[in-house]
Design a protein around this motif. Structure first.
Motif, short mmCIF file in Angstrom:
data_model
loop_
_atom_site.label_atom_id
_atom_site.label_comp_id
_atom_site.label_asym_id
_atom_site.label_seq_id
_atom_site.Cartn_x
_atom_site.Cartn_y
_atom_site.Cartn_z
N GLN A 52 1.84 -14.02 3.06
CA GLN A 52 2.77 -14.30 1.55
C GLN A 52 4.14 -13.58 2.23
OE1 GLN A 52 1.53 -11.46 -1.24
NE2 GLN A 52 2.76 -12.23 -2.94
N GLY B 10 3.96 -10.11 -6.25
CA GLY B 10 2.67 -9.95 -7.31
C GLY B 10 1.62 -10.49 -6.93
N GLY C 18 0.81 -1.26 -0.12
CA GLY C 18 0.04 -0.02 -0.02
C GLY C 18 0.96 1.12 0.18
N THR C 19 1.84 1.38 -0.72
CA THR C 19 2.73 2.32 -0.73
C THR C 19 2.37 3.62 -1.06
OG1 THR C 19 3.39 1.84 -3.20
CG2 THR C 19 4.83 1.05 -1.31
N ARG C 20 0.99 3.85 -1.76
CA ARG C 20 0.35 4.95 -2.22
C ARG C 20 -0.22 5.75 -1.11
NH1 ARG C 20 -2.87 2.73 -7.08
NH2 ARG C 20 -2.48 0.81 -5.80
#
Ligand code: UTP
Length: 274
Positions: free
Chosen positions: A102, A107, A13-15
């Motif tokens: 994960q 991806g 969630g880098t944005r």
């Protein structure tokens, strides 16, 4: 008919940094409810009761959200605020939740493959990306897709028309429209340049997938962005005519982007006041 829903929720969630440094993106609230809960409610509306989540480091809040908080419940019992927990309590009482992690963010395709241990190979399953928040005046989007799956018995992906200047952000399909709003996919490509995109129909975060996808994903090499792309694996199924794209009725907010998140917040805020 579809019993399980997989929620890939391991992304960074880098944005939304720095908000997502500690808080999972899926726990960000639209008004007063976290994104993941909207997703679970949509799955429930489609008749699904088994929720499977692919999480990652720092995402434990997701598990805690779908668990009972005895202290909080006993504090609120008998007060005017008790009803605020009724919705989430109903979800906890009606559904089962399972989790796996994960460990490397390789991806969306890799995240789905990580979920194999929770989903198994017995039957088709749904996938919801909770950062795509869908609303509809009538039936929920996943419930609509279950109907399409019932008719065709194969993988179904939700699509919507996107403007030319946004096409490079999505998986894009091409295919023949075999009934109103349903396309038999013959081509799919992840994040194409607008000039070479096969159409303006972009795949959004709702899928019903047949379980042979896991064997395909195991063989799928990294694609766009160096990530293992679910789109590339779905293209293998599409080559055999086993993927339908469904132009859903309703509206989607891309809550993985700040603009979409704010639009969804405004939408739900005004809905609540109506
Ligand atoms: P996104 O690329 O939109 O999510 O992935 P992100 O990586 O969390 O966000 P940004 O781009 O850094 O802001 C779409 C969905 O796939 C999941 C994400 O959690 C999101 O729901 N995903 C993606 C995984 O679970 N694992 C991955 O390795 C990649």
């Amino acid at each position: 008919m579809i019993k399980k829903c997989l929620f890939p929720a391991a992304g960074y969630g880098t944005r939304f940094l720095p908000a997502t440094k500690v808080i999972p993106k899926e726990m960000l609230p639209i008004v007063d409810k976290p994104l993941i809960q909207y997703g679970v409610e949509e799955a429930m509306e489609a008749g699904i009761r088994e929720m499977a989540m692919v999480t990652g480091r720092g995402k434990r809040a997701l598990e805690d959200h779908f668990d009972i908080n005895y202290e909080l419940e006993s504090q609120l019992r008998g007060t005017s605020k008790e009803s605020l927990l009724a919705g989430i309590r109903h979800i906890i009482d009606s559904c089962s939740f399972s989790y796996t992690r994960q460990t490397e963010m390789r991806g969306l395709g890799h995240a789905v493959l990580t979920g194999e241990t929770l989903i198994g190979h017995e039957e088709p399953f749904a996938v919801i990306l909770a950062d795509d928040l869908c609303v509809s005046d009538s039936q929920g989007v996943l419930a609509q897709m279950v109907e399409v799956h019932k008719r065709h018995g194969c993988t179904v992906v939700a699509v919507e028309e996107v403007p030319q200047n946004e096409i490079h952000k999505y998986g894009v399909i091409a295919g023949e429209e075999i009934e109103p709003g349903v396309f038999r996919v013959d081509h799919m490509v992840e994040k194409p340049a607008a000039e070479v995109a096969p159409s303006n129909l972009a795949v959004i975060g709702r899928y019903i997938i047949t379980p042979d996808i896991f064997d395909i994903l195991r063989e799928t090499q990294p694609g766009a962005g160096g990530e293992i792309q679910l789109t590339d694996a779905l293209m293998q199924q599409a080559r055999q005519g086993r993927v339908m794209a469904y132009k859903f009725k309703g509206r989607r907010f891309d809550c993985g982007s700040v603009g979409g998140f704010v639009a969804a917040t405004n939408y739900f805020y005004h809905m609540g006041r109506r």
